[in-house]
Design a protein around this motif. Structure first.
Motif, mmCIF file in Angstrom:
data_model
loop_
_atom_site.group_PDB
_atom_site.id
_atom_site.type_symbol
_atom_site.label_atom_id
_atom_site.label_comp_id
_atom_site.label_asym_id
_atom_site.label_seq_id
_atom_site.Cartn_x
_atom_site.Cartn_y
_atom_site.Cartn_z
ATOM 1 N N ARG A 119 0.829 -1.204 0.000
ATOM 2 C CA ARG A 119 0.000 0.000 0.000
ATOM 3 C C ARG A 119 0.860 1.248 0.000
ATOM 4 N NH1 ARG A 119 -4.473 -2.032 4.391
ATOM 5 N NH2 ARG A 119 -2.830 -3.554 4.832
ATOM 6 N N GLN A 120 2.035 1.181 0.623
ATOM 7 C CA GLN A 120 2.908 2.351 0.720
ATOM 8 C C GLN A 120 4.358 1.922 0.519
ATOM 9 O OE1 GLN A 120 1.043 5.300 3.909
ATOM 10 N NE2 GLN A 120 1.273 3.268 4.810
ATOM 11 N N VAL A 121 5.112 2.781 -0.166
ATOM 12 C CA VAL A 121 6.548 2.580 -0.359
ATOM 13 C C VAL A 121 7.253 3.844 0.120
ATOM 14 C CG1 VAL A 121 8.400 2.043 -1.978
ATOM 15 C CG2 VAL A 121 6.078 1.159 -2.385
ATOM 16 N N VAL A 142 12.249 11.877 3.067
ATOM 17 C CA VAL A 142 11.493 10.684 2.684
ATOM 18 C C VAL A 142 10.750 10.979 1.387
ATOM 19 C CG1 VAL A 142 9.662 9.080 3.352
ATOM 20 C CG2 VAL A 142 11.234 9.977 5.090
ATOM 21 N N PHE A 143 10.827 10.061 0.438
ATOM 22 C CA PHE A 143 10.094 10.177 -0.823
ATOM 23 C C PHE A 143 9.522 8.803 -1.132
ATOM 24 C CE2 PHE A 143 14.594 9.564 -1.426
ATOM 25 C CZ PHE A 143 14.677 8.503 -2.310
ATOM 26 N N THR A 144 8.964 8.604 -2.294
ATOM 27 C CA THR A 144 8.400 7.304 -2.648
ATOM 28 C C THR A 144 9.032 6.777 -3.929
ATOM 29 O OG1 THR A 144 6.346 6.041 -2.883
ATOM 30 C CG2 THR A 144 6.491 8.124 -4.091
ATOM 31 N N LYS A 145 8.951 5.469 -4.110
ATOM 32 C CA LYS A 145 9.213 4.818 -5.378
ATOM 33 C C LYS A 145 7.915 4.096 -5.745
ATOM 34 C CE LYS A 145 13.216 2.657 -5.997
ATOM 35 N NZ LYS A 145 13.969 3.390 -7.031
ATOM 36 N N TYR A 146 7.429 4.314 -6.954
ATOM 37 C CA TYR A 146 6.129 3.770 -7.322
ATOM 38 C C TYR A 146 6.220 2.271 -7.600
ATOM 39 C CZ TYR A 146 4.861 8.646 -7.431
ATOM 40 O OH TYR A 146 4.655 9.951 -7.076
ATOM 41 N N VAL A 147 5.130 1.576 -7.263
ATOM 42 C CA VAL A 147 5.126 0.121 -7.348
ATOM 43 C C VAL A 147 5.341 -0.364 -8.783
ATOM 44 C CG1 VAL A 147 3.687 -1.920 -6.970
ATOM 45 C CG2 VAL A 147 3.721 -0.105 -5.272
ATOM 46 N N SER A 148 4.988 0.442 -9.766
ATOM 47 C CA SER A 148 5.196 0.039 -11.163
ATOM 48 C C SER A 148 6.664 -0.151 -11.502
ATOM 49 C CB SER A 148 4.581 1.069 -12.111
ATOM 50 O OG SER A 148 5.170 2.350 -11.916
ATOM 51 N N SER A 149 7.574 0.332 -10.642
ATOM 52 C CA SER A 149 9.017 0.156 -10.871
ATOM 53 C C SER A 149 9.558 -1.105 -10.221
ATOM 54 C CB SER A 149 9.777 1.371 -10.334
ATOM 55 O OG SER A 149 9.704 1.443 -8.910
ATOM 56 N N GLY A 153 10.341 11.068 -6.881
ATOM 57 C CA GLY A 153 9.549 9.872 -7.111
ATOM 58 C C GLY A 153 9.564 9.432 -8.559
ATOM 59 N N LEU A 154 9.447 10.376 -9.491
ATOM 60 C CA LEU A 154 9.453 10.026 -10.910
ATOM 61 C C LEU A 154 10.843 9.601 -11.369
ATOM 62 C CD1 LEU A 154 7.142 12.791 -12.424
ATOM 63 C CD2 LEU A 154 6.567 10.420 -11.848
ATOM 64 N N GLY A 155 11.872 10.297 -10.922
ATOM 65 C CA GLY A 155 13.226 9.969 -11.352
ATOM 66 C C GLY A 155 13.708 8.618 -10.863
ATOM 67 N N LYS A 156 13.047 8.081 -9.848
ATOM 68 C CA LYS A 156 13.456 6.812 -9.265
ATOM 69 C C LYS A 156 12.449 5.692 -9.521
ATOM 70 C CE LYS A 156 16.147 9.001 -5.555
ATOM 71 N NZ LYS A 156 17.286 8.104 -5.369
ATOM 72 N N SER A 157 11.539 5.909 -10.472
ATOM 73 C CA SER A 157 10.462 4.939 -10.666
ATOM 74 C C SER A 157 10.240 4.532 -12.115
ATOM 75 C CB SER A 157 9.155 5.491 -10.075
ATOM 76 O OG SER A 157 9.251 5.617 -8.681
ATOM 77 N N PHE A 158 11.255 4.645 -12.967
ATOM 78 C CA PHE A 158 11.150 4.079 -14.304
ATOM 79 C C PHE A 158 10.989 2.554 -14.185
ATOM 80 C CE2 PHE A 158 12.994 8.179 -15.222
ATOM 81 C CZ PHE A 158 12.512 8.510 -16.483
ATOM 82 N N PRO A 159 10.479 1.898 -15.218
ATOM 83 C CA PRO A 159 10.320 0.444 -15.137
ATOM 84 C C PRO A 159 11.618 -0.263 -14.755
ATOM 85 C CG PRO A 159 9.170 1.287 -17.060
ATOM 86 C CD PRO A 159 9.942 2.447 -16.490
ATOM 87 N N GLY A 160 11.527 -1.136 -13.776
ATOM 88 C CA GLY A 160 12.691 -1.913 -13.345
ATOM 89 C C GLY A 160 13.626 -1.199 -12.408
ATOM 90 N N PHE A 161 13.274 0.009 -11.950
ATOM 91 C CA PHE A 161 14.185 0.807 -11.129
ATOM 92 C C PHE A 161 14.118 0.467 -9.637
ATOM 93 C CE2 PHE A 161 15.758 4.856 -13.436
ATOM 94 C CZ PHE A 161 16.052 4.132 -14.570
ATOM 95 N N PRO A 189 0.772 -3.755 6.984
ATOM 96 C CA PRO A 189 1.489 -4.980 6.628
ATOM 97 C C PRO A 189 1.831 -5.014 5.138
ATOM 98 C CG PRO A 189 -0.334 -5.479 8.098
ATOM 99 C CD PRO A 189 -0.475 -4.025 7.722
ATOM 100 N N GLY A 190 3.077 -5.336 4.862
ATOM 101 C CA GLY A 190 3.557 -5.381 3.480
ATOM 102 C C GLY A 190 4.171 -4.097 2.992
ATOM 103 N N ASP A 191 4.026 -2.987 3.734
ATOM 104 C CA ASP A 191 4.662 -1.731 3.323
ATOM 105 C C ASP A 191 6.178 -1.915 3.220
ATOM 106 O OD1 ASP A 191 2.268 -0.411 3.170
ATOM 107 O OD2 ASP A 191 2.603 0.887 4.901
ATOM 108 N N VAL A 192 6.774 -1.211 2.273
ATOM 109 C CA VAL A 192 8.192 -1.370 1.937
ATOM 110 C C VAL A 192 8.934 -0.083 2.277
ATOM 111 C CG1 VAL A 192 9.797 -1.621 -0.007
ATOM 112 C CG2 VAL A 192 7.782 -3.109 0.160
#
Length: 292
Positions: free
Chosen positions: A77-79, A104-111, A177-185, A242-245
């Motif tokens: 739910r949260q990264v 603190v920032f986020t990395k999107y789950v799509s990465s 968040g965007l700079g660290k969330s390209f596919p596979g990042f 639970p499951g947050d990264v």
């Protein structure tokens, strides 16, 4: 205990040194746990109790295939990603060390991806590496103390906070968040390790190499804010589920901090590791090339 996301099914990992095997948890528990890896974290305490009584030699197991591994908590739910959490990395980045909770920032789950992948370098990108210890939450948590925080952590895994520095830093305001969330990042794995399996959960060696050349090497005892301090600090502002990264920060040695700066190139291989947990392996290709 080691828990893997093996072919999108929750699995217990047994064996060592390249001879690992997996026990499918849904099969072994007659459907009580799994098969969805995300569902484990909502029942983490029950899983730990059940696993203590599992007759491992009698359980059906199959060879582990690293190509089938994915992130241990694939849809949190949260990264949360933490910056400047080692003194030397803060210095190489041109910042003072944080005195309170680090940025603190986020990395999107799509990465998110598993441990062994091919990653595309975006056109015109300056792609950097950041090996990190990753903590996964095992209990809903709010306003927990640092002394109690380890009891709220399901386990630890290896992560890479791969970062495209141009997107990350260009104005008028940074786009972390965007700079660290390209596919596979956001590769993670190879599995989750419960803290009780580690000799010293607060002092783990981590590092990475590019084509065999050491780029980073550090120890988690040098974190400015330890894993339990980060969990406690985050939980004062938000509820952790639970499951947050949580990506806990990277030691010195990133490409942007070097003179001259050095970034990943097509054809290079990035190997990352944390002692007692395992390793990641990423190969980089130019945009337009097929990826795994």
């Amino acid at each position: 205990m080691r828990i893997a996301n093996h072919d999108n099914r929750a699995a217990l990992v047994i064996g060592e040194d390249g001879d690992e095997r997996v026990i499918d948890l849904a099969t072994a528990s007659a459907g009580r746990f799994g098969p969805d890896p995300d569902s484990l974290y909502d029942n983490w305490s029950e899983l730990l109790s059940w696993a203590q009584d599992l007759d491992i030699p009698a359980a059906t197991s199959t060879p582990l295939d690293r190509a089938r591994l994915a992130a241990p908590s694939p849809r949190p739910r949260q990264v949360f990603a933490v910056g400047l959490n080692y003194h030397a990395h803060a210095s190489e980045s041109g910042f003072e060390s944080p005195e309170h909770l680090p940025p603190v920032f986020t990395k999107y789950v799509s990465s998110f991806s598993g441990p062994d992948t091919t990653v595309t370098i975006p056109d015109g990108g300056s792609v950097d590496w950041e090996v990190e210890l990753v903590a996964i939450i095992g209990r809903q948590t709010h306003e927990v103390s640092a002394d109690d925080a380890w009891d709220h952590i399901a386990g630890l895994t290896v992560g890479q906070d791969i970062s495209e520095r141009i997107t990350q830093t260009r104005g008028p305001a940074p786009q972390f968040g965007l700079g660290k969330s390209f596919p596979g990042f956001s590769p993670q794995g190879p599995w989750l390790v419960t803290p009780d399996q580690l000799r010293d959960r607060d002092d783990l060696e981590l590092g990475c190499t590019i084509d065999g050349e050491e780029m980073q090497k550090g120890r988690t005892r040098d974190l400015i804010f330890s894993v339990p301090e980060l969990v406690a600090g985050l939980s004062r502002s938000v509820t952790l589920y639970p499951g947050d990264v949580i990506f806990t920060g990277t030691p010195a040695g990133v490409g942007a901090g070097r003179q001259p700066q050095r970034f990943l190139q097509p054809g290079e291989r990035l190997d990352s590791w944390i002692t007692g947990i395992g390793s990641l392996h990423q190969t980089f290709v130019a945009a337009g090339r097929a990826t795994d």
